[in-house]
Design an enzyme around this catalytic site. Structure first.
Site, PDB file in Angstrom:
ATOM      1  N   ILE A 102       0.834  -1.209   0.000  1.00 48.09           N
ATOM      2  CA  ILE A 102       0.000   0.000   0.000  1.00 48.09           C
ATOM      3  C   ILE A 102       0.864   1.252   0.000  1.00 48.09           C
ATOM      4  O   ILE A 102       0.391   2.345   0.271  1.00 48.09           O
ATOM      5  CB  ILE A 102      -0.928   0.024   1.246  1.00 48.09           C
ATOM      6  CG1 ILE A 102      -0.103  -0.073   2.544  1.00 48.09           C
ATOM      7  CG2 ILE A 102      -1.956  -1.093   1.193  1.00 48.09           C
ATOM      8  CD1 ILE A 102      -0.916   0.196   3.801  1.00 48.09           C
ATOM      9  N   HIS A 120      -4.667  -4.097  -2.075  1.00 42.89           N
ATOM     10  CA  HIS A 120      -5.030  -3.641  -0.732  1.00 42.89           C
ATOM     11  C   HIS A 120      -5.147  -2.119  -0.657  1.00 42.89           C
ATOM     12  O   HIS A 120      -5.098  -1.545   0.419  1.00 42.89           O
ATOM     13  CB  HIS A 120      -4.017  -4.168   0.303  1.00 42.89           C
ATOM     14  CG  HIS A 120      -3.983  -5.674   0.376  1.00 42.89           C
ATOM     15  ND1 HIS A 120      -2.943  -6.387   0.900  1.00 42.89           N
ATOM     16  CD2 HIS A 120      -4.890  -6.604  -0.031  1.00 42.89           C
ATOM     17  CE1 HIS A 120      -3.210  -7.693   0.822  1.00 42.89           C
ATOM     18  NE2 HIS A 120      -4.379  -7.845   0.250  1.00 42.89           N
ATOM     19  N   SER A 193       6.740 -11.831  -1.701  1.00 44.58           N
ATOM     20  CA  SER A 193       5.470 -12.182  -1.053  1.00 44.58           C
ATOM     21  C   SER A 193       5.578 -13.593  -0.480  1.00 44.58           C
ATOM     22  O   SER A 193       6.141 -14.478  -1.121  1.00 44.58           O
ATOM     23  CB  SER A 193       4.310 -12.131  -2.040  1.00 44.58           C
ATOM     24  OG  SER A 193       3.141 -12.667  -1.441  1.00 44.58           O
TER      25      SER A 193
END
Ligand SMILES: [Zn+2]
Length: 247
Positions: A102, A120, A193
């Site tokens: 973000i 997100h 990730s």
């Protein structure tokens, strides 16, 4: 061929690459990894969307945290991984990029916003919970008093950073865009990730099932390692430096 040479070969022969990125690509830019041990989410009880709307004290708490986060995000610089994807775009190879982050660092690297799906949301924008208008966050965040955040200038409604809160659904249009990207790519590069947050982590799977190559680059093991064409458990910065030297 070494693993790295094979990865470069895949890149050089792919023209619809989709990136999938998580917190690990921003830690080298000084942004906290929320979900890791000792990350922000371990230290704080989350504020749910319903609490933000209905409980003034929780709302103040939320804004205090966002102000602290803003200070680290607004001056953060993109790292090697952000510029890696931006370069793929300049080479005409990047089909799109899906991120769980973000922090807006992909945009800051120069990647066109229309190529990016911020699953997100993004801290760089505010959204009005009343009329839905999205605005640039800088002017409000730079002068924010968490106890008295300004209302929406159009409808007097509550403003909130345009990020997905606890208890808030992901945006259906973003999920759809991400799915279309995953189905249409020839190579998905998942970087930084842990691929553990659903539904985000399903996209590498969708890409694989649609016939794309999947390359995972992240420090620790992920549940999708067994599905990937190639897996590199390395520090991203170090890994990309080595890749750069091959070019
Ligand atoms: Zn409004």
């Amino acid at each position: 061929m070494t693993g790295l040479e094979k990865f470069k070969y895949l890149i050089d022969n792919s023209f619809r690459i989709v990136g999938f990125t998580g917190a690990g690509i921003s830690t080298e830019s000084g942004i906290s990894d929320y979900r890791s041990q000792g990350g922000i989410w371990e230290k704080f009880t989350p504020v749910y969307l319903s609490e933000f709307i209905n409980d003034p004290e929780k709302r103040i708490l939320y804004w205090q945290r966002k102000k602290a986060l803003w200070e680290s995000i607004k001056n953060a610089k993109p790292g090697m991984a952000h510029y890696f994807f931006e370069k793929l775009h300049r080479q005409g190879r990047l089909h799109g990029l899906i991120t769980q982050n973000i922090d807006g660092l992909h945009e800051k690297s120069g990647l066109p916003p229309e190529l990016i799906v911020n699953l997100h949301g993004t801290t760089l924008e505010l959204v009005c919970l009343g009329c839905g208008v999205i605005s640039d966050a800088h002017s409000v965040m730079d002068h924010l008093n968490p106890e008295e955040p300004p209302p929406c200038p159009l409808c007097d409604g509550l403003l909130k950073p345009n990020t997905i809160s606890f208890g808030q659904q992901l945006v259906p249009a973003d999920l759809k865009r991400a799915e279309v990207l995953a189905r249409g790519c020839d190579l998905m590069i998942a970087a930084g990730s842990t691929l553990q947050v659903q539904p985000a982590a399903t996209y590498p799977m969708i890409a694989r099932e649609a016939g794309a190559q999947l390359v995972i680059i992240t420090l620790s093991e992920t549940p999708l390692d067994g599905y990937a064409s190639m897996v590199f458990h390395e520090k991203l910065g170090t890994f990309l430096e080595k890749l750069e030297r091959l070019s």
